[in-house]
Enzyme design. Structure first.
Site, PDB file in Angstrom:
ATOM      1  N   GLU A  58     -12.591  26.844 -24.172  1.00 45.40           N
ATOM      2  CA  GLU A  58     -12.810  28.097 -24.627  1.00 45.40           C
ATOM      3  C   GLU A  58     -12.382  27.736 -26.855  1.00 45.40           C
ATOM      4  O   GLU A  58     -11.818  27.061 -27.165  1.00 45.40           O
ATOM      5  CB  GLU A  58     -11.698  28.994 -24.578  1.00 45.40           C
ATOM      6  CG  GLU A  58     -11.659  29.275 -22.940  1.00 45.40           C
ATOM      7  CD  GLU A  58     -12.264  29.986 -22.121  1.00 45.40           C
ATOM      8  OE1 GLU A  58     -12.802  30.953 -23.377  1.00 45.40           O
ATOM      9  OE2 GLU A  58     -12.557  30.082 -21.494  1.00 45.40           O
ATOM     10  N   CYS A 120      -4.062  34.075 -21.176  1.00 45.91           N
ATOM     11  CA  CYS A 120      -4.221  32.944 -22.037  1.00 45.91           C
ATOM     12  C   CYS A 120      -4.855  33.911 -22.701  1.00 45.91           C
ATOM     13  O   CYS A 120      -4.941  32.638 -24.098  1.00 45.91           O
ATOM     14  CB  CYS A 120      -5.581  32.471 -20.708  1.00 45.91           C
ATOM     15  SG  CYS A 120      -5.122  31.648 -18.919  1.00 45.91           S
ATOM     16  N   HIS A 139      -9.665  26.550 -19.803  1.00 49.34           N
ATOM     17  CA  HIS A 139      -9.541  26.431 -18.322  1.00 49.34           C
ATOM     18  C   HIS A 139      -9.841  25.881 -17.517  1.00 49.34           C
ATOM     19  O   HIS A 139     -10.744  25.376 -17.638  1.00 49.34           O
ATOM     20  CB  HIS A 139     -10.242  28.105 -18.141  1.00 49.34           C
ATOM     21  CG  HIS A 139      -9.572  28.957 -18.891  1.00 49.34           C
ATOM     22  ND1 HIS A 139     -10.113  30.307 -19.570  1.00 49.34           N
ATOM     23  CD2 HIS A 139      -8.335  29.966 -18.206  1.00 49.34           C
ATOM     24  CE1 HIS A 139      -9.031  31.068 -19.861  1.00 49.34           C
ATOM     25  NE2 HIS A 139      -8.123  30.895 -18.730  1.00 49.34           N
TER      26      HIS A 139
END
Length: 172
Positions: A58, A120, A139
């Site tokens: 991410e 998250c 993730h």
């Protein structure tokens, strides 16, 4: 847990902690990490239960849009992380270049700019905010026959060491 067994090398002080799936408590823990440990980099790892054999790197955290309730039935005031914070914060780690230049055995890796507006993403944004961008979020898929703890541990070790190299290049 697998990463704590493997470590990241003798010069790297690795702290592993589990954050609660509760917005406010996660935020408090992240603040504590940045103020007490003052790490060079904080790497958050979250479960992407929909990803079968995929690690997702991410790039940024988003400040608004948190309407989904946490395990205690709460969501952040105004649906946002930091009332005075920017819309999004980019990690100082270049996830795209990491994604292009890394491969791990037994698992695919992809790049993403949307961590999903739940705990998250909330945790990631908060960490990017307190750490001035020196945070990363990965993730990971649930463990399975094809994605064992060993495979995932090796993958995380490889990815995080590569992230730390980027941090080192920044300082040089």
């Amino acid at each position: 847990q697998e990463l704590s067994k493997r470590g990241l090398g003798e010069n790297i002080d690795l702290h592993i902690m589990q954050l609660p799936v509760v917005y406010q408590k996660a935020k408090e823990q992240v603040f504590k990490i940045w103020t007490t440990l003052q790490p060079l980099l904080t790497v958050h790892v979250g479960l992407a239960s929909s990803a079968k054999a995929l690690i997702i790197l991410e790039q940024c955290g988003k400040n608004k849009g948190y309407q989904e309730m946490d395990v205690c039935g709460f969501h952040p005031e105004g649906g946002c992380c930091m009332l005075d914070g920017p819309e999004k914060i980019e990690s100082t780690i270049n996830m795209k270049s990491l994604w292009k230049n890394i491969s791990v055995e037994g698992i695919d890796i992809i790049f993403s700019r949307d961590a999903g507006r739940y705990i998250c993403d909330y945790t990631y944004y908060t960490s990017l905010y307190y750490g001035n961008g020196r945070a990363a979020f990965i993730h990971v898929p649930p463990l399975s026959k094809s994605v064992t703890a060993d495979i995932l541990g090796k993958a995380l070790q490889t990815i995080i060491l590569e992230m730390l190299k980027q941090c080192g290049e920044e300082r040089d």
